[in-house]
Design a protein around this motif. Structure first.
Motif, mmCIF file in Angstrom:
data_model
loop_
_atom_site.group_PDB
_atom_site.id
_atom_site.type_symbol
_atom_site.label_atom_id
_atom_site.label_comp_id
_atom_site.label_asym_id
_atom_site.label_seq_id
_atom_site.Cartn_x
_atom_site.Cartn_y
_atom_site.Cartn_z
ATOM 1 N N ASP A 114 0.803 -1.217 0.000
ATOM 2 C CA ASP A 114 0.000 0.000 0.000
ATOM 3 C C ASP A 114 0.842 1.276 0.000
ATOM 4 N N SER A 115 2.176 1.125 -0.099
ATOM 5 C CA SER A 115 3.040 2.304 -0.123
ATOM 6 C C SER A 115 3.134 2.853 -1.538
ATOM 7 N N ILE A 116 3.708 4.018 -1.653
ATOM 8 C CA ILE A 116 3.911 4.616 -2.962
ATOM 9 C C ILE A 116 5.047 3.881 -3.668
ATOM 10 N N SER A 117 5.019 3.844 -5.002
ATOM 11 C CA SER A 117 6.025 3.071 -5.731
ATOM 12 C C SER A 117 6.999 3.943 -6.508
ATOM 13 N N ASN A 118 6.927 5.254 -6.295
ATOM 14 C CA ASN A 118 7.826 6.161 -7.005
ATOM 15 C C ASN A 118 8.306 7.230 -6.043
ATOM 16 N N ASN A 119 9.609 7.514 -6.083
ATOM 17 C CA ASN A 119 10.168 8.548 -5.220
ATOM 18 C C ASN A 119 10.043 9.939 -5.821
ATOM 19 N N ALA A 120 10.151 10.056 -7.140
ATOM 20 C CA ALA A 120 10.170 11.355 -7.806
ATOM 21 C C ALA A 120 8.738 11.803 -8.124
ATOM 22 N N LEU A 121 8.212 12.704 -7.297
ATOM 23 C CA LEU A 121 6.830 13.146 -7.417
ATOM 24 C C LEU A 121 6.810 14.579 -7.947
ATOM 25 N N LYS A 122 6.016 14.850 -8.978
ATOM 26 C CA LYS A 122 6.108 16.111 -9.703
ATOM 27 C C LYS A 122 4.997 17.112 -9.408
ATOM 28 N N THR A 123 3.836 16.669 -8.963
ATOM 29 C CA THR A 123 2.728 17.591 -8.721
ATOM 30 C C THR A 123 1.855 17.065 -7.594
ATOM 31 N N ILE A 124 1.151 17.972 -6.910
ATOM 32 C CA ILE A 124 0.393 17.569 -5.731
ATOM 33 C C ILE A 124 -0.831 18.467 -5.557
ATOM 34 N N ALA A 125 -1.915 17.895 -5.013
ATOM 35 C CA ALA A 125 -3.137 18.653 -4.721
ATOM 36 C C ALA A 125 -3.847 18.000 -3.551
ATOM 37 N N LEU A 126 -4.686 18.776 -2.878
ATOM 38 C CA LEU A 126 -5.416 18.312 -1.696
ATOM 39 C C LEU A 126 -6.905 18.462 -1.967
ATOM 40 N N ASP A 127 -7.696 17.404 -1.713
ATOM 41 C CA ASP A 127 -9.133 17.513 -1.945
ATOM 42 C C ASP A 127 -9.879 17.823 -0.650
ATOM 43 N N GLN A 128 -11.195 18.003 -0.756
ATOM 44 C CA GLN A 128 -12.007 18.420 0.385
ATOM 45 C C GLN A 128 -12.156 17.326 1.430
ATOM 46 N N GLN A 129 -11.892 16.072 1.057
ATOM 47 C CA GLN A 129 -11.958 14.965 2.020
ATOM 48 C C GLN A 129 -10.642 14.776 2.774
ATOM 49 N N GLY A 130 -9.630 15.556 2.424
ATOM 50 C CA GLY A 130 -8.336 15.445 3.077
ATOM 51 C C GLY A 130 -7.380 14.508 2.375
ATOM 52 N N ASP A 131 -7.820 13.891 1.264
ATOM 53 C CA ASP A 131 -6.923 13.020 0.507
ATOM 54 C C ASP A 131 -5.907 13.861 -0.268
ATOM 55 N N VAL A 132 -4.726 13.303 -0.432
ATOM 56 C CA VAL A 132 -3.644 13.973 -1.146
ATOM 57 C C VAL A 132 -3.441 13.275 -2.490
ATOM 58 N N TRP A 133 -3.469 14.040 -3.569
ATOM 59 C CA TRP A 133 -3.287 13.516 -4.911
ATOM 60 C C TRP A 133 -1.900 13.896 -5.400
ATOM 61 N N VAL A 134 -1.165 12.904 -5.884
ATOM 62 C CA VAL A 134 0.216 13.125 -6.290
ATOM 63 C C VAL A 134 0.442 12.547 -7.679
#
Length: 335
Positions: A114-134
């Motif tokens: 369930d962890s992330i599979s990539n170290n190099a993350l280029k963009t990010i956003a936060l939704d109203q439910q508190g989830d983080v989109w990367v």
């Protein structure tokens, strides 16, 4: 800032002057919970104090994977309500508590599916439910801070409702909760009901299609309308009054178009005008269909870059612009 001539000015370092920042890439600009300006760069985090008009590097003695110094920050988002800052970096997703400055790291873990599979993350956003989109070069991630688990969305050539492309350039969450994902190969709208995507692609035979599938920036204005910056075909805007797609591009008459066809930065000021980064900065008034350009010329000095890559409007109404090679700029909006 010269209000009479409307020049943009370059900020300075209180210890080293403007030259110390001149070759740094300012990849993201946000407002901190205390009103200071956060500058994500390819050399860590900087903080600008609007009162003193000086900036400083954050935690210069903090090194290693738990720190931010010397780390490439590609994007950041401020959760001002919870006083938390999220970072998309070259070494994973990071969460910083603004008061304690404690940093949590989320990096690939081969023993945790369930962890992330990539170290190099280029963009990010936060939704109203508190989830983080990367976004990364291997798809889109949705992070649930409560369960600390990631969902991974990728392109499936056999599924037309999957992500259109695995290279994610930009993410925007609208006021209505819609998640827009700009990819190297198309614009996507996430469907929460069935965890699928609606694609918007360029089609030469369809005049109302997006002008290019290579999307660089997605922005929602205060009316809830979506603006899409592309390469190399300007910025797209869906005009609801005429039920048509409008495209802003360069024109031989500078008073009728943008300075460049590649759009990477978009922000709206408090007067409802759009600031568009394309070969310099252009202020566009949709109501009057007029353009005002800000670039480094003898008639309008003050912004040296022709490659702005992000823009942000703070709570005071000032416009901030980050660039590839020439530091960052602040437009001090008239009262």
């Amino acid at each position: 800032y010269d209000r009479a001539s409307e020049h943009l000015i370059e900020a300075t370092d209180k210890d080293h002057g403007p030259s110390s920042f001149a070759k740094n890439v300012v990849s993201s600009i946000e407002e901190a919970p205390n009103g200071e300006i956060l500058l994500g760069s390819w050399n860590g985090l900087y903080i600008f104090d609007p009162t003193t008009r000086e900036y400083r590097q954050f935690a210069p003695t903090e090194v290693g994977e738990n720190g931010l110094s010397g780390l490439a920050i590609f994007d950041l988002v401020s959760d001002r309500a919870n006083k938390v800052i999220w970072f998309a970096t070259s070494k994973g997703l990071k969460r910083m508590d603004w008061h304690s400055k404690q940093i949590l790291n989320f990096i690939p873990d081969p023993d945790n599916p369930d962890s992330i599979s990539n170290n190099a993350l280029k963009t990010i956003a936060l939704d109203q439910q508190g989830d983080v989109w990367v976004g990364a070069d291997n798809g889109l991630y949705r992070f649930n801070p409560g369960t600390q688990t990631f969902n991974h969305y990728v392109n499936n050539p056999a599924a037309a409702n999957s992500l259109s492309d695995n290279i994610v350039r930009h993410i925007t969450v609208g006021k209505n909760g819609w998640v827009w994902v700009g990819c190297q190969g198309g614009l996507n709208l996430f469907n929460r009901e069935n965890n699928s995507f609606i694609r918007f692609l360029h089609d030469e035979g369809q005049p109302f299609s997006i002008s290019s599938s290579i999307t660089r920036r997605v922005y929602e204005d205060n009316n809830g309308d979506i603006w899409v910056g592309t390469y190399p075909s300007g910025v797209n805007f869906y005009d609801r009054t005429s039920d048509a797609m409008r495209v802003l591009k360069p024109h031989t008459d500078l008073n009728r178009g943008l300075l460049n066809k590649t759009v990477e930065a978009i922000s709206e000021d408090q007067q409802g005008r759009l600031w568009i980064g394309a070969g310099g900065m252009t202020r566009y008034d949709l109501n009057s269909d007029t353009y005002v350009h800000y670039r480094n010329t003898g008639q309008n000095p003050g912004i040296a870059t022709t490659e702005p890559i992000n823009a942000h409007t703070d709570s005071a109404g000032d416009i901030w612009v980050g660039s590839w090679l020439n530091s960052f700029y602040r437009y001090n909006a008239p009262a």
